[in-house]
Design an enzyme around this catalytic site. Structure first.
Site, PDB file in Angstrom:
ATOM      1  N   ARG A  70      41.100  32.370  26.002  1.00 32.85           N
ATOM      2  CA  ARG A  70      41.480  30.822  25.865  1.00 32.85           C
ATOM      3  C   ARG A  70      40.005  29.891  25.851  1.00 32.85           C
ATOM      4  NH1 ARG A  70      42.645  29.210  30.216  1.00 32.85           N
ATOM      5  NH2 ARG A  70      42.573  30.944  31.375  1.00 32.85           N
ATOM      6  N   HIS A 240      51.867  28.821  37.731  1.00 29.93           N
ATOM      7  CA  HIS A 240      51.350  30.114  37.276  1.00 29.93           C
ATOM      8  C   HIS A 240      51.369  30.919  38.360  1.00 29.93           C
ATOM      9  CE1 HIS A 240      46.994  31.448  35.867  1.00 29.93           C
ATOM     10  NE2 HIS A 240      47.895  32.160  35.371  1.00 29.93           N
ATOM     11  N   SER A 262      43.598  33.219  36.286  1.00 28.78           N
ATOM     12  CA  SER A 262      43.579  34.291  35.247  1.00 28.78           C
ATOM     13  C   SER A 262      42.330  35.037  35.764  1.00 28.78           C
ATOM     14  CB  SER A 262      43.239  33.574  33.874  1.00 28.78           C
ATOM     15  OG  SER A 262      44.024  32.666  33.502  1.00 28.78           O
ATOM     16  N   CYS A 264      42.591  37.468  38.194  1.00 32.75           N
ATOM     17  CA  CYS A 264      42.233  37.761  39.544  1.00 32.75           C
ATOM     18  C   CYS A 264      43.296  38.521  40.451  1.00 32.75           C
ATOM     19  CB  CYS A 264      42.280  36.406  40.387  1.00 32.75           C
ATOM     20  SG  CYS A 264      40.958  35.363  39.969  1.00 32.75           S
ATOM     21  N   LYS A 266      46.731  39.032  39.330  1.00 32.01           N
ATOM     22  CA  LYS A 266      48.148  38.751  39.598  1.00 32.01           C
ATOM     23  C   LYS A 266      49.220  39.959  38.976  1.00 32.01           C
ATOM     24  CE  LYS A 266      48.865  34.971  37.407  1.00 32.01           C
ATOM     25  NZ  LYS A 266      47.325  34.662  36.969  1.00 32.01           N
ATOM     26  N   ASN A 268      48.298  43.094  39.188  1.00 38.61           N
ATOM     27  CA  ASN A 268      48.150  44.123  40.153  1.00 38.61           C
ATOM     28  C   ASN A 268      49.065  44.121  41.336  1.00 38.61           C
ATOM     29  OD1 ASN A 268      46.464  45.462  38.451  1.00 38.61           O
ATOM     30  ND2 ASN A 268      44.698  44.805  39.890  1.00 38.61           N
ATOM     31  N   ASP A 287      53.259  36.384  35.642  1.00 35.75           N
ATOM     32  CA  ASP A 287      52.293  35.207  35.293  1.00 35.75           C
ATOM     33  C   ASP A 287      52.687  34.221  35.588  1.00 35.75           C
ATOM     34  OD1 ASP A 287      49.595  34.641  34.353  1.00 35.75           O
ATOM     35  OD2 ASP A 287      50.524  33.999  32.291  1.00 35.75           O
ATOM     36  N   GLU A 505      46.647  48.652  49.200  1.00 29.75           N
ATOM     37  CA  GLU A 505      46.671  48.461  50.643  1.00 29.75           C
ATOM     38  C   GLU A 505      46.842  46.787  51.071  1.00 29.75           C
ATOM     39  OE1 GLU A 505      46.292  50.664  52.497  1.00 29.75           O
ATOM     40  OE2 GLU A 505      44.925  52.269  51.688  1.00 29.75           O
TER      41      GLU A 505
END
Ligand code: SAT
Ligand code: MN
Length: 594
Positions: A70, A240, A262, A264, A266, A268, A287, A505
């Site tokens: 972006r 978001h 973005s 960071c 999400k 996962n 997202d 974890e």
């Protein structure tokens, strides 16, 4: 294409006249059509078909090296008054921007096919869904939209003759002269790129980039920047956020929506595999969340998307096995490396790679001294393929949200988990969120930046008004407001080690969050919020030295006080549009820290 929607037909004709494509194709949404487009792109060299035995029906694309993420500096909110866009958005007068862009659009599709993609954000027929129509000259965009949204005839049917749709115009900005050969990834130079939003008329115009959120206009442009405007006007929320369902050993369900910037984690978190016995996690979205108050007074969320557009590097069977299995086939890869056996590879994937073609198309070995996959390389995959997709992921009513989680990437200061003292305090936490920047945006550098609610690049109006909207939603929800939490998986020790193992974890933290939501457990009040009492966080089977854990949970009053000074400076940018309740929260936090 069978539509009697006059306004849509008129708009398509108008765009065709302006952009002057060689031909126009309406997208029906069939797999035959998808295969045909892919076949064409393989023939032109734009796409590489991956080894069918390893990854059936999957393709690799390499973007132009200048068009890899972006472009926030080229993203514009063109509302009538600059103040309504606010200090965090780039603003241009809408009439002026239309003039500039009309000049660029004129003749811009010469030598190309213009595709018309009717798409739905959200399950077709859900009261929370919205319809868009993207016109694009990029077949890459078409196939990605086919995965990321619901497209084609069924959408036109739902639209009927008079339904509302959001027009989304996209061009790569690279017309072809007679006989001129195309390149694999056409795009325009940076200064000609415009990702433009006209919120006063629910219109999106994008020019010059073919990558991700710049070009797949249903995602950030519609589902966040335009939708945030609509949501504010109509009393709902466009955020978001990932959405997940956690199921505890007793079978009780919790629905959490979590906002992180973005790249960071999400995706996962949305597909997390709990490491603690008896807990299960199911993914609803990774997202974006659209949320509305239902008749029972609670907030219900849908995922408006139909696929995942995730960051590839770092994704592995260890970090996100469910994502890896989602990618087993029917997926698109962009800017990943191509292995000798015709599969994809990226940094952080399970197992090493001795030789590959890198994202630029060059020969690569580990000794090359550069990365094989671009840090913002992406996969596009159908959500339905995720092994832990929730059975309710397409429920038109959505799922009831029990808790919000905010967070970012903070190697320092911010402890593992904090719970807001109340909803207003939670809004303060969200508003003051900061994160170390990632490769998801091309032009923001590497630094710590405030990213309120992870919406900094995506809020389509004045951020201060957005905070006010959060307070207003809280008031309407009353006793039914979700609880709010702040997490940080990324804290490091003074000598630079990760203090928390992360990934699966993180379920330990989610467990505590669910226990707090249930009211099953007390907490310890600190100046920055509620935190787990000693022994409350389930650490069984984890091998974290006591000093590390203490550091992970540490609340450094000085650092938080300094942060408040910075927060005050930040708020000053918004002048008197800042809600008084937000300032009151800042003052209260200062008193608690004193
Ligand atoms: O390129 S996208 O905007 O779709 C992905 C992201 O930055 O979150
Ligand atoms: Mn995102």
């Amino acid at each position: 294409m069978k539509t009697a929607h006059q306004r849509l037909l008129a708009w398509v004709a108008e765009v065709e006249a302006m952009c002057q494509p060689d031909s126009v194709e309406w997208i029906h949404g069939s797999s035959i059509e998808y295969d045909r487009l892919m076949q064409r792109m393989v023939e032109t060299g734009a796409a590489t078909r991956l080894n069918r035995n390893r990854r059936p029906n999957s393709y690799l694309f390499r973007s132009d090296p200048s068009d890899v993420a972006r472009v926030e500096n080229r993203t514009f909110i063109a509302c009538t008054s600059r103040e309504d866009a606010g200090p965090t958005n780039n603003w241009i007068d809408p009439a002026e921007l239309k003039k500039t862009m009309t000049a660029l659009y004129t003749g811009c599709m010469k030598g190309r096919t213009m595709y018309v993609i009717p798409f739905s954000m959200g399950p077709i027929g859900s009261p929370l869904s919205r319809i868009g129509v993207e016109i694009t000259d990029s077949p890459y965009v078409v196939v990605n939209m086919q995965i990321m949204t619901r497209v084609g005839e069924r959408v036109l049917e739902a639209l009927g003759e008079r339904g509302e749709f959001i027009p989304c115009l996209h061009s790569v900005g690279a017309p072809l002269a007679d006989g001129q050969e195309d390149v694999a990834w056409p795009c325009a130079p940076m200064e000609q790129k415009y990702i433009a939003h006209f919120p006063d008329e629910n219109l999106i115009w994008s020019y010059g980039s073919g990558y991700g959120g710049n070009a797949l206009l249903g995602k950030k442009c519609l589902a966040l920047r335009i939708a945030s405007n609509m949501a504010r006007r109509e009393g709902w929320m466009a955020e978001h956020m990932l959405i997940l369902r956690l199921i505890n050993p007793q079978g009780k369900r919790f629905h959490l929506a979590a906002a992180f910037p973005s790249a960071c984690g999400k995706t996962n978190l949305a597909m997390l595999q709990p490491t603690i016995p008896g807990w299960r996690c199911e993914c609803i979205g990774d997202d974006i969340a659209w949320m509305k108050i239902a008749a029972d007074g609670r907030l219900y969320a849908i995922n408006p998307e139909a696929g995942f557009f995730g960051v590839a590097p770092g994704t592995s069977m260890k970090s996100n096995p469910m994502a890896m299995r989602t990618l087993d086939g029917n997926s698109i890869f962009t800017n990943c490396a191509l292995t000798d056996d015709g599969d994809i590879w990226w940094e952080g994937m399970d197992g090493p790679c001795d030789h590959a073609i890198d994202w630029k198309g060059d020969d690569w070995t580990p000794e090359s001294g550069k990365v094989a996959a671009h840090p913002n390389a992406r996969f596009t995959a159908p959500a339905a393929q995720c092994p832990v997709i929730c059975e309710d992921w397409e429920n038109p009513a959505g799922v009831p949200i029990d808790g919000f989680i905010f967070g970012g990437r903070r190697t320092q200061v911010v402890p593992l988990v904090t719970e807001a003292l109340d909803f207003d305090h939670g809004v303060f936490m969200g508003a003051m969120s900061a994160s170390e920047t990632t490769a998801a945006a091309l032009d923001v550098g590497q630094k710590l930046r405030r990213d309120p609610f992870a919406m900094l690049p995506f809020c389509g109006y004045n951020m201060a008004d957005y905070w006010a909207h959060w307070f207003a939603m809280g008031d309407r929800l009353g006793a039914k407001t979700p609880k709010i939490f702040y997490v940080n998986w990324f804290r490091t020790s003074r000598d630079g080690r990760w203090l928390w193992p992360g990934f699966g974890e993180n379920s330990r933290v989610l467990k505590w969050i669910c226990q707090r939501i249930e009211g099953a457990i007390a907490a310890r009040q600190t100046p920055i919020g509620q935190m787990p009492r000693d022994g409350d966080l389930d650490l069984e089977g984890l091998d974290i030295p006591a000093e590390d854990f203490a550091e992970l949970m540490e609340v450094d009053r000085r650092a938080f006080n300094d942060d408040l000074d910075d927060a005050e400076e930040y708020l000053a940018r918004f002048g008197d549009r800042v809600p008084k309740r937000l300032r009151a929260q800042l003052e209260a936090q200062r008193k608690r820290l004193a």
